[in-house]
Design a protein around this motif. Structure first.
Motif, PDB file in Angstrom:
ATOM      1  N   CYS A   1       0.863  -1.182   0.000  1.00  0.00           N
ATOM      2  CA  CYS A   1       0.000   0.000   0.000  1.00  0.00           C
ATOM      3  C   CYS A   1       0.900   1.232   0.000  1.00  0.00           C
ATOM      4  N   ARG A   2       0.309   2.417   0.177  1.00  0.00           N
ATOM      5  CA  ARG A   2       1.103   3.652   0.092  1.00  0.00           C
ATOM      6  C   ARG A   2       0.782   4.565   1.262  1.00  0.00           C
ATOM      7  N   MET A   3       1.788   5.281   1.746  1.00  0.00           N
ATOM      8  CA  MET A   3       1.549   6.337   2.737  1.00  0.00           C
ATOM      9  C   MET A   3       1.376   7.631   1.950  1.00  0.00           C
ATOM     10  N   CYS A   4       0.245   8.291   2.179  1.00  0.00           N
ATOM     11  CA  CYS A   4      -0.069   9.469   1.361  1.00  0.00           C
ATOM     12  C   CYS A   4      -0.586  10.632   2.196  1.00  0.00           C
TER      13      CYS A   4
ATOM     14  N   LEU B   1     -12.684  12.206  -0.542  1.00  0.00           N
ATOM     15  CA  LEU B   1     -11.298  12.668  -0.400  1.00  0.00           C
ATOM     16  C   LEU B   1     -10.445  12.051  -1.509  1.00  0.00           C
ATOM     17  N   THR B   2      -9.241  12.585  -1.657  1.00  0.00           N
ATOM     18  CA  THR B   2      -8.377  12.102  -2.726  1.00  0.00           C
ATOM     19  C   THR B   2      -6.904  12.123  -2.288  1.00  0.00           C
ATOM     20  N   VAL B   3      -6.060  11.390  -3.003  1.00  0.00           N
ATOM     21  CA  VAL B   3      -4.615  11.432  -2.715  1.00  0.00           C
ATOM     22  C   VAL B   3      -4.072  12.744  -3.257  1.00  0.00           C
ATOM     23  N   LEU B   4      -3.394  13.502  -2.403  1.00  0.00           N
ATOM     24  CA  LEU B   4      -2.820  14.783  -2.835  1.00  0.00           C
ATOM     25  C   LEU B   4      -1.322  14.651  -3.103  1.00  0.00           C
ATOM     26  N   GLU B   5      -0.639  13.882  -2.259  1.00  0.00           N
ATOM     27  CA  GLU B   5       0.800  13.638  -2.451  1.00  0.00           C
ATOM     28  C   GLU B   5       1.128  12.248  -1.941  1.00  0.00           C
ATOM     29  N   GLU B   6       2.065  11.585  -2.614  1.00  0.00           N
ATOM     30  CA  GLU B   6       2.484  10.257  -2.143  1.00  0.00           C
ATOM     31  C   GLU B   6       3.775  10.405  -1.340  1.00  0.00           C
ATOM     32  N   ILE B   7       3.795   9.806  -0.154  1.00  0.00           N
ATOM     33  CA  ILE B   7       4.999   9.909   0.690  1.00  0.00           C
ATOM     34  C   ILE B   7       5.947   8.747   0.409  1.00  0.00           C
ATOM     35  N   CYS B   8       5.438   7.513   0.461  1.00  0.00           N
ATOM     36  CA  CYS B   8       6.301   6.359   0.169  1.00  0.00           C
ATOM     37  C   CYS B   8       5.479   5.085   0.016  1.00  0.00           C
ATOM     38  N   PRO B   9       6.034   4.085  -0.683  1.00  0.00           N
ATOM     39  CA  PRO B   9       5.357   2.790  -0.767  1.00  0.00           C
ATOM     40  C   PRO B   9       5.582   2.002   0.532  1.00  0.00           C
ATOM     41  N   LEU B  10       4.617   1.133   0.853  1.00  0.00           N
ATOM     42  CA  LEU B  10       4.694   0.328   2.081  1.00  0.00           C
ATOM     43  C   LEU B  10       4.476  -1.145   1.753  1.00  0.00           C
ATOM     44  N   SER B  11       4.978  -2.009   2.616  1.00  0.00           N
ATOM     45  CA  SER B  11       4.706  -3.456   2.526  1.00  0.00           C
ATOM     46  C   SER B  11       5.232  -4.087   3.801  1.00  0.00           C
ATOM     47  N   ALA B  12       4.981  -5.392   3.963  1.00  0.00           N
ATOM     48  CA  ALA B  12       5.458  -6.084   5.159  1.00  0.00           C
ATOM     49  C   ALA B  12       6.972  -6.295   5.067  1.00  0.00           C
ATOM     50  N   ARG B  13       7.654  -6.046   6.170  1.00  0.00           N
ATOM     51  CA  ARG B  13       9.121  -6.166   6.198  1.00  0.00           C
ATOM     52  C   ARG B  13       9.560  -7.068   7.344  1.00  0.00           C
TER      53      ARG B  13
ATOM     54  N   ILE C   1      -4.913  14.742   5.801  1.00  0.00           N
ATOM     55  CA  ILE C   1      -4.484  13.617   6.652  1.00  0.00           C
ATOM     56  C   ILE C   1      -3.226  13.005   6.042  1.00  0.00           C
ATOM     57  N   VAL C   2      -2.468  12.310   6.882  1.00  0.00           N
ATOM     58  CA  VAL C   2      -1.394  11.442   6.385  1.00  0.00           C
ATOM     59  C   VAL C   2      -1.816  10.044   6.780  1.00  0.00           C
ATOM     60  N   ASP C   3      -2.061   9.196   5.784  1.00  0.00           N
ATOM     61  CA  ASP C   3      -2.610   7.873   6.107  1.00  0.00           C
ATOM     62  C   ASP C   3      -2.256   6.858   5.025  1.00  0.00           C
ATOM     63  N   ILE C   4      -2.565   5.592   5.335  1.00  0.00           N
ATOM     64  CA  ILE C   4      -2.334   4.495   4.403  1.00  0.00           C
ATOM     65  C   ILE C   4      -3.456   4.455   3.376  1.00  0.00           C
ATOM     66  N   VAL C   5      -3.076   4.304   2.113  1.00  0.00           N
ATOM     67  CA  VAL C   5      -4.057   4.091   1.056  1.00  0.00           C
ATOM     68  C   VAL C   5      -3.751   2.743   0.424  1.00  0.00           C
ATOM     69  N   GLU C   6      -4.775   1.881   0.425  1.00  0.00           N
ATOM     70  CA  GLU C   6      -4.561   0.570  -0.207  1.00  0.00           C
ATOM     71  C   GLU C   6      -5.350   0.536  -1.519  1.00  0.00           C
ATOM     72  N   THR C   7      -6.653   0.323  -1.426  1.00  0.00           N
ATOM     73  CA  THR C   7      -7.466   0.311  -2.654  1.00  0.00           C
ATOM     74  C   THR C   7      -7.942   1.720  -3.026  1.00  0.00           C
ATOM     75  N   GLY C   8      -7.972   2.612  -2.047  1.00  0.00           N
ATOM     76  CA  GLY C   8      -8.445   3.979  -2.295  1.00  0.00           C
ATOM     77  C   GLY C   8      -9.947   4.121  -2.075  1.00  0.00           C
ATOM     78  N   SER C   9     -10.620   3.020  -1.694  1.00  0.00           N
ATOM     79  CA  SER C   9     -12.086   3.113  -1.599  1.00  0.00           C
ATOM     80  C   SER C   9     -12.537   3.913  -0.377  1.00  0.00           C
ATOM     81  N   THR C  10     -11.790   3.877   0.721  1.00  0.00           N
ATOM     82  CA  THR C  10     -12.174   4.692   1.892  1.00  0.00           C
ATOM     83  C   THR C  10     -12.167   6.174   1.510  1.00  0.00           C
ATOM     84  N   LEU C  11     -11.133   6.571   0.766  1.00  0.00           N
ATOM     85  CA  LEU C  11     -11.051   7.978   0.331  1.00  0.00           C
ATOM     86  C   LEU C  11     -12.229   8.315  -0.571  1.00  0.00           C
ATOM     87  N   ARG C  12     -12.437   7.469  -1.592  1.00  0.00           N
ATOM     88  CA  ARG C  12     -13.499   7.733  -2.586  1.00  0.00           C
ATOM     89  C   ARG C  12     -14.860   7.871  -1.922  1.00  0.00           C
TER      90      ARG C  12
END
Ligand code: PRP
Length: 214
Positions: free
Chosen positions: A98-101, A176-188, A161-172
């Protein structure tokens, strides 16, 4: 090196732990005890392989690993960044992508462009602070929330907000919409620095096998 010592894993409870154990099974690491969904046990052992597994809240995983209570941890990159613990990040497990946005109403993009002093809601105040202060050099007010962060701009608490976006459906679904992407995320996978030295062979073997199947 003694193989009598248990190698201990801290796993973030829930989907993360289930996906991790699926992956581990593929490299011959299993834990029968953990498959009993009715069990209230917190710690599980594979005596043959001298492995222990325990489940904790995600944000506590880096804490257990930093202090050496677990040699290895599996948790999202968001948590690793937010907790900022002294651990080695050794492997991207490739799931939980997912992405931190920075998100908000489309109208808030102006405020980001002009470096206005805005209010930012987040479950991740450190990530939000690092992004705005260190990368964008923008002074902002950060308000920590514990969930449903999307409410921030909707009810007028914050601008973005700064939050995790996965499918984007919560925003939609909330306008709300993604304004800037901070970084990609995944399990580490993270490792305690002392364990990395003391158990190098066993840990390297696991990392190599996981890398090969990925
Ligand atoms: C996460 C995140 C977003 C949502 C993103 O919340 O904080 O709200 O998932 O997913 P999407 O892009 O697929 O809609 P979570 O479900 O963990 O609950 P929370 O908001 O209470 O933290």
């Amino acid at each position: 090196m003694s193989t009598d010592r248990y190698l201990t894993f801290a796993l973030g409870k829930g989907r993360l732990a289930n996906k991790t154990m699926e992956l581990f099974e593929q490299i011959g690491i299993s834990c029968e005890e953990m498959k009993d969904k009715d069990s209230r046990k917190l710690i599980f052992v594979n005596e043959d392989l001298k492995l222990k597994f325990f489940l904790s809240k995600g944000p506590d995983v880096p804490t257990y690993v930093e202090y050496g209570a677990a040699d290895i941890g599996v948790v999202g990159r968001d948590t690793i960044m937010e907790e900022n613990r002294n651990v080695y990040e050794v492997l991207d497990l490739g799931f939980g992508k997912c992405r931190m946005c920075v998100c908000g109403p489309a109208s808030a993009s102006e405020l980001l462009l002009h470096h206005e002093r805005i209010k930012v809601a987040s479950k991740y105040p450190r990530i939000a602070r690092d992004y705005f202060y260190e990368q964008k050099h923008q002074t902002v007010d950060i308000i920590k929330l514990n969930g449903s962060v999307e409410l921030g701009p909707i009810v007028g608490l914050t601008d973005v907000i700064v939050d995790i976006v996965e499918t984007g459906s919560t925003l939609r679904e909330n306008g709300l919409t993604v304004l800037e992407e901070i970084c990609p995320l995944s399990a580490r996978m993270i490792v305690n620095p002392v364990s990395m030295q003391m158990e190098n062979e066993r840990i390297r073997d696991i990392v190599t096998k996981l890398r090969d199947i990925n």
